[in-house]
Design a protein around this motif. Structure first.
Motif, short mmCIF file in Angstrom:
data_model
loop_
_atom_site.label_atom_id
_atom_site.label_comp_id
_atom_site.label_asym_id
_atom_site.label_seq_id
_atom_site.Cartn_x
_atom_site.Cartn_y
_atom_site.Cartn_z
N MET A 47 0.73 -1.76 0.03
CA MET A 47 0.28 -0.19 0.27
C MET A 47 0.74 1.38 0.17
N ALA A 48 0.37 1.73 -0.73
CA ALA A 48 0.95 3.71 -0.83
C ALA A 48 0.24 4.75 -0.65
N LEU A 49 0.65 5.85 0.35
CA LEU A 49 -0.40 6.87 0.80
C LEU A 49 0.19 8.20 -0.01
N SER A 50 -1.76 8.68 -0.32
CA SER A 50 -1.20 9.50 -1.00
C SER A 50 -0.50 11.16 -0.33
N GLY A 90 4.93 9.88 -6.59
CA GLY A 90 5.95 10.86 -6.56
C GLY A 90 5.55 12.18 -5.88
N SER A 91 5.62 13.05 -5.48
CA SER A 91 5.38 14.35 -4.90
C SER A 91 4.30 14.77 -5.99
N ASP A 92 3.97 13.98 -7.41
CA ASP A 92 3.29 14.67 -7.98
C ASP A 92 1.70 14.22 -7.82
N LEU A 126 11.09 -0.44 -6.22
CA LEU A 126 11.29 1.43 -6.12
C LEU A 126 11.70 2.23 -5.69
N PHE A 127 12.58 3.00 -6.30
CA PHE A 127 13.17 4.33 -5.71
C PHE A 127 13.07 5.56 -6.62
N ILE A 128 12.20 7.06 -5.81
CA ILE A 128 12.15 7.29 -6.92
C ILE A 128 12.74 8.78 -6.46
N ASN A 129 13.38 10.24 -7.63
CA ASN A 129 14.11 10.38 -6.63
C ASN A 129 13.52 12.30 -7.16
N ASN A 130 12.30 12.31 -6.37
CA ASN A 130 11.18 13.71 -6.91
C ASN A 130 12.43 15.30 -7.92
N ASP A 131 13.11 15.20 -7.26
CA ASP A 131 13.58 16.24 -7.28
C ASP A 131 14.65 16.06 -9.15
#
Length: 172
Positions: A47-50, A90-92, A126-131
């Motif tokens: 699960m992931a939260l917004s 993601g941050s978006d 999965l790893f995310i770099n928003n910047d």
């Protein structure tokens, strides 16, 4: 006198265990009947939260489930994910879900599937770099890391690894 109390204590505990077991079995039976009768059943894996924590995204065999806590509604989006699907937001607020059997990452925006990205074998983490606008996918089967551009949704490069990764965090 003390000996009979010990015997009664054991007997009481044994009866409680039997009663609790019966309740669990009866409860499981009721749950199973309602589970089978439900038209919207699903087998969640992760699960992931917004960002605002109002929406919970849950990949399952029946699709990507979205639980809206404000409306208290559960909806089911397209897709079918195995039990070990990884999910990240993601941050978006775009949702990224890996599928280990299809070797793809699925991208959802506003609860609509917008892209399927082919990656290496058995994508696990999965790893995310928003910047930087990059998604990193660890492919366990091919022992490599796919680097995905989040604007074009294309694999920029694949980095071979000498060993396995068992989880981790991205240091932005």
């Amino acid at each position: 006198m003390e000996e009979s109390f010990k015997d009664n204590s054991f007997l009481i505990r044994a009866v409680l265990v039997v009663l609790l077991s019966a309740l669990v079995v009866a409860g499981a039976g009721v749950y199973w009947k309602s589970f089978r009768a439900s038209q919207r059943t699903f087998n969640p894996s992760r699960m992931a939260l917004s960002q605002n924590e109002n929406l919970a995204y849950i990949p399952s065999l029946q699709g990507l489930a979205v639980f809206d806590s404000a409306k208290r509604e559960l909806s089911l989006l397209s897709g079918s994910f195995n039990a070990d699907s990884e999910i990240i937001i993601g941050s978006d607020n775009k949702v990224y879900v890996s599928d280990r059997f299809k070797n793809e990452v699925f991208v959802y925006e506003n609860d609509v599937l917008i892209k399927e990205i082919s990656v290496g074998t058995n994508p696990q983490y999965l790893f995310i770099n928003n910047d930087a606008g990059r998604l990193f996918v660890y492919n366990k089967g091919s022992r490599d890391l796919s680097v995905i551009d989040l604007k074009e949704y294309k694999v920029l490069k694949t980095i071979a690894l000498s060993g396995d990764i068992f989880g981790g965090a991205l240091d932005e």
